[in-house]
Enzyme design. Structure first.
Site, mmCIF file in Angstrom:
data_model
loop_
_atom_site.group_PDB
_atom_site.id
_atom_site.type_symbol
_atom_site.label_atom_id
_atom_site.label_comp_id
_atom_site.label_asym_id
_atom_site.label_seq_id
_atom_site.Cartn_x
_atom_site.Cartn_y
_atom_site.Cartn_z
ATOM 1 N N ASP A 75 0.547 -1.284 -0.704
ATOM 2 C CA ASP A 75 -0.083 0.453 0.239
ATOM 3 C C ASP A 75 1.408 1.176 -0.016
ATOM 4 O OD1 ASP A 75 -2.361 -1.320 0.157
ATOM 5 O OD2 ASP A 75 -2.464 -0.750 1.956
ATOM 6 N N HIS A 119 1.249 -9.608 -0.159
ATOM 7 C CA HIS A 119 0.445 -8.038 0.424
ATOM 8 C C HIS A 119 0.913 -7.327 1.168
ATOM 9 C CE1 HIS A 119 -3.142 -5.160 -0.624
ATOM 10 N NE2 HIS A 119 -3.769 -5.190 0.277
ATOM 11 N N LYS A 120 1.621 -7.824 2.243
ATOM 12 C CA LYS A 120 2.367 -7.083 3.507
ATOM 13 C C LYS A 120 2.931 -7.884 4.327
ATOM 14 C CE LYS A 120 -1.406 -3.594 4.443
ATOM 15 N NZ LYS A 120 -2.044 -3.558 5.859
ATOM 16 N N TYR A 123 0.670 -10.209 6.533
ATOM 17 C CA TYR A 123 0.244 -11.343 5.435
ATOM 18 C C TYR A 123 1.637 -12.234 4.914
ATOM 19 C CZ TYR A 123 -3.355 -7.370 6.721
ATOM 20 O OH TYR A 123 -4.316 -6.339 7.717
ATOM 21 N N ASP A 130 -6.317 -5.974 -4.877
ATOM 22 C CA ASP A 130 -5.899 -4.631 -4.561
ATOM 23 C C ASP A 130 -4.654 -3.980 -4.930
ATOM 24 O OD1 ASP A 130 -7.947 -6.387 -2.885
ATOM 25 O OD2 ASP A 130 -7.845 -3.869 -1.504
ATOM 26 N N ARG A 200 -15.195 -3.439 -4.939
ATOM 27 C CA ARG A 200 -13.699 -2.574 -5.257
ATOM 28 C C ARG A 200 -12.538 -3.364 -5.466
ATOM 29 N NH1 ARG A 200 -14.199 1.023 -1.010
ATOM 30 N NH2 ARG A 200 -12.334 -0.010 0.610
#
Length: 365
Positions: A75, A119-120, A123, A130, A200
């Site tokens: 992100d 993702h991170k 995670y 996303d 989304r």
């Protein structure tokens, strides 16, 4: 819409639902939209807004206040997208240094066995739709601007791998997340996929593709395949568009079920991606027709004018994720339980982008 947002929030990171002023992907959504506004209009106030907001974080040595590379969080790449414009316009070395800092994260970022970005760090072995938007357009622009073309293969792998592991062959839609380890409670023990099609999440993914294609070379060996899967997914998205309103549901394949609702961020993301895809020639007439219907529906359902003449966007899901604490189990009940916000950048920004693409199409008619 852009003027209303800038007047209400001179600093996007001071929006009331941000817990503290920090470098984050939501800032990046708005600033990316306003970069497109700047290119479309040439009006310097959009550039000034971007620079003022970015300079809160970018230090002279290229370090980024509140950013921590060692979190390995995809992100955090998204707000870096406007650094290329700032470098081009000002020539200030700090912006190049900040770009290289974010690229350094991606060079060392943990990956699945097939090279997909986690993702991170928190995670492990998980890829979410996303994340493709957070990283791939940034990396594609980096590869293009600095002639680092080896990144293009990595970007193509990310897009194609994500689609392959989360696509549902019955609907053609994509599940929100995938756990390579199959250890998470939300993950299917056979496929590793989460349970539902969150609007989304798919919106992030299709926006990633149309933005990456701006930089991916015409002769790249996987460009045609990427356009092909975009075309196939766009068809699946249009198939579940609400016939009456032209909008899309929060949980895409559960139209009209109790608690489900027509949601603004997925709708505006799809409007943008379909319209841009048609404008660029990746999609045919059916795509712009669906985008125009969604755009008109958004004006009716989501756009609101206050007494002071300012414009706002309603109906935006605040957030949705998987795992963590308290645990998000990826169930239908979970996706419909998150709060709904007004003017959240995750819906507001793609609406501005969608407006620009619809206007670009109308100018060609």
């Amino acid at each position: 819409m852009s003027e209303s947002f800038m007047l209400q929030y001179p600093l996007v990171s001071d929006m009331p639902f941000q817990k503290s002023r920090c470098w984050n992907y939501e800032n990046g959504c708005i600033l990316t939209a306003f970069e497109r506004m700047y290119h479309a209009t040439g009006e310097e106030r959009y550039f000034t807004y971007i620079k003022d907001n970015m300079d809160l974080f970018i230090q002279d040595d290229g370090s980024i206040t509140t950013y921590n590379l060692n979190e390995y969080n995809v992100d955090m790449i998204n707000q870096g997208k406007t650094l290329f414009l700032l470098l081009e316009k000002t020539g200030e070395p700090k912006y190049r240094k900040a770009i290289e800092l974010l690229v350094a994260q991606l060079k060392g970022h943990p990956r699945t066995k097939e090279g997909g970005l986690w993702h991170k760090k928190i995670y492990p072995f998980q890829m979410w739709l996303d994340g493709v938007y957070m990283t791939s357009p940034f990396l594609a622009q980096y590869a293009h601007v600095f002639n680092e073309h080896e990144w293009f293969d990595d970007i193509a792998n990310e897009i194609l791998l994500m689609e392959r592991v989360v696509r549902d062959p019955q609907t053609g839609l994509l599940y929100h997340g995938w756990d390579e380890s199959r250890e998470e409670r939300w993950a299917n023990k056979v496929t590793g996929c989460s349970e539902h099609f969150w609007g989304r999440a798919i919106g992030w993914y299709v926006m990633a593709i149309v933005d990456v294609l701006d930089f991916l070379p015409l002769d790249h060996s996987q460009r045609g395949q990427i356009i092909g899967i975009f075309h196939r997914l766009a068809k699946a998205i249009v198939k579940v568009q609400d016939a009456e309103s032209g909008l899309w549901w929060q949980v895409m394949d559960r139209a009209g079920e109790e608690g489900n609702y027509l949601e603004a961020s997925s709708t505006t993301m799809f409007t943008y991606a379909l319209a841009k895809g048609a404008n660029k020639g990746y999609l045919e007439k059916w795509a712009i027709e669906a985008a125009r219907k969604a755009y008109e529906g958004s004006l009716i359902q989501f756009v609101e004018r206050d007494a002071d003449e300012s414009l706002h966007l309603n109906g935006i899901c605040s957030v949705a994720g998987l795992g963590n604490t308290p645990y998000r189990d990826g169930s239908y009940a979970y996706y419909i339980s998150e709060p709904i916000r007004r003017d959240d950048p995750k819906g507001f920004a793609p609406f501005v982008l969608a407006c620009l693409e619809i206007e670009a199409f109308l100018r060609k008619e």
